[in-house]
Design a protein around this motif. Structure first.
Motif, PDB file in Angstrom:
ATOM      1  N   LEU A 127      10.052 -45.933  56.433  1.00  0.00           N
ATOM      2  CA  LEU A 127       9.374 -44.636  56.467  1.00  0.00           C
ATOM      3  C   LEU A 127       7.848 -44.762  56.519  1.00  0.00           C
ATOM      4  O   LEU A 127       7.140 -43.758  56.385  1.00  0.00           O
ATOM      5  CB  LEU A 127       9.780 -43.807  55.244  1.00  0.00           C
ATOM      6  CG  LEU A 127      11.275 -43.508  55.095  1.00  0.00           C
ATOM      7  CD1 LEU A 127      11.518 -42.632  53.873  1.00  0.00           C
ATOM      8  CD2 LEU A 127      11.837 -42.844  56.350  1.00  0.00           C
ATOM      9  N   TYR A 130       5.776 -42.479  58.944  1.00  0.00           N
ATOM     10  CA  TYR A 130       5.893 -41.029  58.810  1.00  0.00           C
ATOM     11  C   TYR A 130       4.748 -40.489  57.950  1.00  0.00           C
ATOM     12  O   TYR A 130       4.183 -41.210  57.118  1.00  0.00           O
ATOM     13  CB  TYR A 130       7.241 -40.656  58.192  1.00  0.00           C
ATOM     14  CG  TYR A 130       8.406 -40.918  59.119  1.00  0.00           C
ATOM     15  CD1 TYR A 130       8.892 -39.927  59.957  1.00  0.00           C
ATOM     16  CD2 TYR A 130       9.003 -42.175  59.174  1.00  0.00           C
ATOM     17  CE1 TYR A 130       9.951 -40.173  60.827  1.00  0.00           C
ATOM     18  CE2 TYR A 130      10.058 -42.437  60.039  1.00  0.00           C
ATOM     19  CZ  TYR A 130      10.523 -41.428  60.860  1.00  0.00           C
ATOM     20  OH  TYR A 130      11.561 -41.680  61.726  1.00  0.00           O
ATOM     21  N   CYS A 138      10.614 -35.998  50.528  1.00  0.00           N
ATOM     22  CA  CYS A 138      11.961 -36.570  50.529  1.00  0.00           C
ATOM     23  C   CYS A 138      12.261 -37.325  49.240  1.00  0.00           C
ATOM     24  O   CYS A 138      13.386 -37.799  49.041  1.00  0.00           O
ATOM     25  CB  CYS A 138      12.125 -37.537  51.706  1.00  0.00           C
ATOM     26  SG  CYS A 138      11.994 -36.764  53.328  1.00  0.00           S
ATOM     27  N   TYR A 147      15.416 -37.659  54.798  1.00  0.00           N
ATOM     28  CA  TYR A 147      14.695 -38.358  55.859  1.00  0.00           C
ATOM     29  C   TYR A 147      13.762 -37.365  56.544  1.00  0.00           C
ATOM     30  O   TYR A 147      14.171 -36.241  56.862  1.00  0.00           O
ATOM     31  CB  TYR A 147      15.700 -38.897  56.881  1.00  0.00           C
ATOM     32  CG  TYR A 147      15.253 -40.119  57.641  1.00  0.00           C
ATOM     33  CD1 TYR A 147      15.572 -41.396  57.191  1.00  0.00           C
ATOM     34  CD2 TYR A 147      14.527 -39.998  58.820  1.00  0.00           C
ATOM     35  CE1 TYR A 147      15.186 -42.526  57.902  1.00  0.00           C
ATOM     36  CE2 TYR A 147      14.137 -41.118  59.541  1.00  0.00           C
ATOM     37  CZ  TYR A 147      14.466 -42.387  59.073  1.00  0.00           C
ATOM     38  OH  TYR A 147      14.077 -43.499  59.776  1.00  0.00           O
ATOM     39  N   TYR A 149      11.972 -35.108  59.115  1.00  0.00           N
ATOM     40  CA  TYR A 149      12.380 -34.619  60.436  1.00  0.00           C
ATOM     41  C   TYR A 149      11.169 -34.079  61.192  1.00  0.00           C
ATOM     42  O   TYR A 149      10.677 -34.684  62.130  1.00  0.00           O
ATOM     43  CB  TYR A 149      13.470 -33.565  60.283  1.00  0.00           C
ATOM     44  CG  TYR A 149      14.034 -33.077  61.599  1.00  0.00           C
ATOM     45  CD1 TYR A 149      14.078 -33.906  62.719  1.00  0.00           C
ATOM     46  CD2 TYR A 149      14.547 -31.796  61.720  1.00  0.00           C
ATOM     47  CE1 TYR A 149      14.597 -33.466  63.928  1.00  0.00           C
ATOM     48  CE2 TYR A 149      15.076 -31.344  62.928  1.00  0.00           C
ATOM     49  CZ  TYR A 149      15.091 -32.175  64.023  1.00  0.00           C
ATOM     50  OH  TYR A 149      15.597 -31.732  65.213  1.00  0.00           O
ATOM     51  N   VAL A 328      13.525 -31.645  56.406  1.00  0.00           N
ATOM     52  CA  VAL A 328      14.011 -33.009  56.221  1.00  0.00           C
ATOM     53  C   VAL A 328      15.523 -32.983  56.397  1.00  0.00           C
ATOM     54  O   VAL A 328      16.150 -31.922  56.373  1.00  0.00           O
ATOM     55  CB  VAL A 328      13.624 -33.556  54.831  1.00  0.00           C
ATOM     56  CG1 VAL A 328      12.113 -33.605  54.689  1.00  0.00           C
ATOM     57  CG2 VAL A 328      14.234 -32.712  53.711  1.00  0.00           C
ATOM     58  N   ARG A 346      18.698 -40.997  61.563  1.00  0.00           N
ATOM     59  CA  ARG A 346      17.696 -41.929  62.097  1.00  0.00           C
ATOM     60  C   ARG A 346      17.347 -41.591  63.544  1.00  0.00           C
ATOM     61  O   ARG A 346      16.192 -41.684  63.954  1.00  0.00           O
ATOM     62  CB  ARG A 346      18.221 -43.361  61.996  1.00  0.00           C
ATOM     63  CG  ARG A 346      18.096 -43.959  60.597  1.00  0.00           C
ATOM     64  CD  ARG A 346      18.719 -45.328  60.532  1.00  0.00           C
ATOM     65  NE  ARG A 346      18.275 -46.072  59.355  1.00  0.00           N
ATOM     66  CZ  ARG A 346      19.024 -46.942  58.688  1.00  0.00           C
ATOM     67  NH1 ARG A 346      20.286 -47.171  59.081  1.00  0.00           N
ATOM     68  NH2 ARG A 346      18.542 -47.578  57.642  1.00  0.00           N
ATOM     69  N   GLY A 349      15.064 -38.702  63.696  1.00  0.00           N
ATOM     70  CA  GLY A 349      13.741 -39.043  63.188  1.00  0.00           C
ATOM     71  C   GLY A 349      12.959 -39.960  64.099  1.00  0.00           C
ATOM     72  O   GLY A 349      11.786 -40.254  63.837  1.00  0.00           O
ATOM     73  N   GLN A 354      11.850 -36.513  68.088  1.00  0.00           N
ATOM     74  CA  GLN A 354      10.654 -35.871  67.542  1.00  0.00           C
ATOM     75  C   GLN A 354       9.873 -35.152  68.648  1.00  0.00           C
ATOM     76  O   GLN A 354       9.388 -34.037  68.460  1.00  0.00           O
ATOM     77  CB  GLN A 354       9.763 -36.922  66.883  1.00  0.00           C
ATOM     78  CG  GLN A 354      10.375 -37.573  65.655  1.00  0.00           C
ATOM     79  CD  GLN A 354      10.087 -36.813  64.379  1.00  0.00           C
ATOM     80  OE1 GLN A 354       8.959 -36.760  63.918  1.00  0.00           O
ATOM     81  NE2 GLN A 354      11.113 -36.211  63.816  1.00  0.00           N
ATOM     82  N   LEU A 367       6.744 -38.102  62.555  1.00  0.00           N
ATOM     83  CA  LEU A 367       6.495 -39.499  62.912  1.00  0.00           C
ATOM     84  C   LEU A 367       5.113 -39.606  63.557  1.00  0.00           C
ATOM     85  O   LEU A 367       4.874 -39.080  64.648  1.00  0.00           O
ATOM     86  CB  LEU A 367       7.576 -39.987  63.877  1.00  0.00           C
ATOM     87  CG  LEU A 367       7.548 -41.459  64.278  1.00  0.00           C
ATOM     88  CD1 LEU A 367       7.738 -42.362  63.061  1.00  0.00           C
ATOM     89  CD2 LEU A 367       8.641 -41.741  65.320  1.00  0.00           C
TER      90      LEU A 367
END
Length: 470
Positions: A127, A130, A138, A147, A149, A328, A346, A349, A354, A367
């Motif tokens: 992570l 991010y 999170c 996670y 988003y 998230v 994943r 993300g 994205q 991200l």
């Protein structure tokens, strides 16, 4: 009598066995499954769904152990989504494999043991790329429960053409609330559009109202409404100044803006994201407070507009006006397809998904590496970056939802003149602290566990009652 005692004792031990087994079962379902060729189901909001739909076929094609993904839309309002999801999780429903959560919900879902702890499922540094604030949202009690988003940032949208015509050609001409009020009223006075209003936002009694209240308080310097002991504190002079200014800027009758004392129409008191962006894109508002999705909507409407950070009282460094939002992704503890669910999370993300969320609906990537691609059709996203310098977060609390209900309701009462500012803030503080301090849900326990425990206690009472009256 001894026979009855043996029967009661058997019931007692049976219930305790069931209770113990339920805890073993809860641990087992928290571990990742390894089923093959499964059908997944993800639930997100109506606004988020097009971004997921745009990439979901690519995910299925790349994963042999997933045969399909059904994308469910939960509605347009966060409050409705939360009510639905908490009902599903409280019932231990296995209907969904991935759930989209507002950035302030993970603490509540984690405290109730509704979602999978991802801490040991993620790779070291997974992570790191991010946005820090999204990773923080999170995290609860030092563990990762969701996670990142996408993120949102509250910003000010303004009509360049209307403001330029009145000599307001620079954003510095209206970067304080007093200046914005003057600029809005100058435009209104010169306009022949009877439907034009000065400012639209989200002031109705729902989560959007809480967000707008936090932004107004922060813009006057009240940037933290939770004290060191975890209690709501709204006693600051800055909080009173903020709501006094806002309340005095809203027209006292339901229709129209009466004179230059007011630049916000009365119907703003029942406005949300949809109604406010609808009014702005129809050409009927000079200024709009909106999330990032307001940009592509305004472009599609063909408006001559700009975007900047929301104003503050006087531009002081301690004033922060742009609330961070977003979503998230989490795995329900009751999902039967947790391994595949993690793959989907994943994927959503990663860079491709994205970008799709940004391109399709204007939601800002969580991200950071995607920011390097803000060129061409995505160049507009750069205009939103300055708002992050004035960002303010909503409180993190397992009972945030209960707190928010109180905040938004009393906020609406204050600005609609149902309550005086000082008395309203005192009531808001008291009611919010009562909401988060009483009626606690025992973390990690569901209704099922409590019922089993309760039944066991009844059995204990029955045994001792029998023994007493032998």
């Amino acid at each position: 009598m001894k026979k009855l005692n043996r029967k009661a004792t058997a019931i007692l031990f049976g219930m305790f066995f069931l209770l113990s087994a339920s805890f073993v079962f809860s641990t087992a379902v928290g571990e990742l499954d390894t089923q093959q060729a499964v059908d997944l189901k993800i639930i997100v909001t109506d606004q988020q769904k097009p971004g997921v739909d745009a990439v979901i076929d690519d995910f299925v094609a790349a994963n042999d152990d997933v045969s399909s993904v059904e994308v469910i839309a939960s509605g347009t309002r966060a409050d409705d989504q939360l009510t639905y999801l908490t009902t599903q999780m409280g019932a231990q429903s296995d209907e969904f494999d991935v759930i989209g959560l507002d950035t302030v919900w993970p603490a509540q879902f984690a405290a109730n043991n509704w979602i999978v702890d991802m801490t040991n499922l993620l790779e070291d540094g997974e992570l790191d790329d991010y946005v820090d604030a999204m990773v923080d949202s999170c995290t609860y009690n030092g563990k990762v429960w969701a996670y990142p988003y996408f993120m949102n940032i509250g910003s000010l949208y303004y009509r360049k053409d209307l403001l330029d015509a009145q000599g307001y050609t620079s954003e510095s001409d209206f970067d304080t609330w007093a200046e914005l009020k003057t600029a809005a009223n100058d435009v209104l006075e010169a306009s022949s559009n009877d439907d034009l209003v000065g400012y639209v936002a989200q002031f109705d009694a729902y989560e959007g109202g809480t967000v707008n209240m936090i932004e107004w308080l922060g813009s006057f310097g009240a940037t933290n409404i939770i004290d060191a002991q975890g209690n709501v504190d709204l006693s600051s002079t800055a909080a009173q100044e903020a709501l006094t200014f806002l309340k005095g800027s809203i027209a006292p009758r339901y229709t129209g803006v009466l004179d230059t004392e007011y630049f916000i129409a009365r119907d703003a008191l029942v406005s949300d994201e949809g109604s406010s962006v609808g009014k702005f894109t129809a050409g009927n508002a000079v200024f709009m407070r909106q999330w990032t999705f307001g940009y592509p909507s305004s472009e599609d409407a063909g408006l001559d507009f700009g975007v900047m950070p929301l104003p503050t009282k006087d531009g002081s460094s301690g004033q922060r006006s742009c609330c961070v939002g977003g979503a998230v992704l989490a795995i329900p503890r009751f999902s039967n397809n947790q391994e595949q669910a993690l793959k989907l999370i994943r994927f959503l993300g990663d860079e491709k998904a994205q970008k799709a969320e940004l391109e399709e609906v204007g939601n800002f990537p969580a991200l950071e590496t995607v920011y390097d691609d803000f060129t061409g059709d995505l160049a507009w996203a750069k205009e939103l970056v300055p708002s992050f310098a004035k960002s303010i977060a909503r409180p993190v609390h397992p009972k945030y939802a209960q707190m928010s209900t109180v905040l938004s309701g009393t906020f609406n009462d204050i600005i609609s003149c149902e309550l005086e500012v000082e008395a309203g803030l005192e009531q808001m503080e008291s009611d919010a602290n009562s909401a988060i301090g009483g009626g606690a849900v025992i973390p990690g326990f569901s209704v099922f566990y409590l019922l089993v425990a309760g039944t066991s206690m009844i059995a204990v009472v029955a045994v001792f009652a029998k023994k007493k009256f032998e």
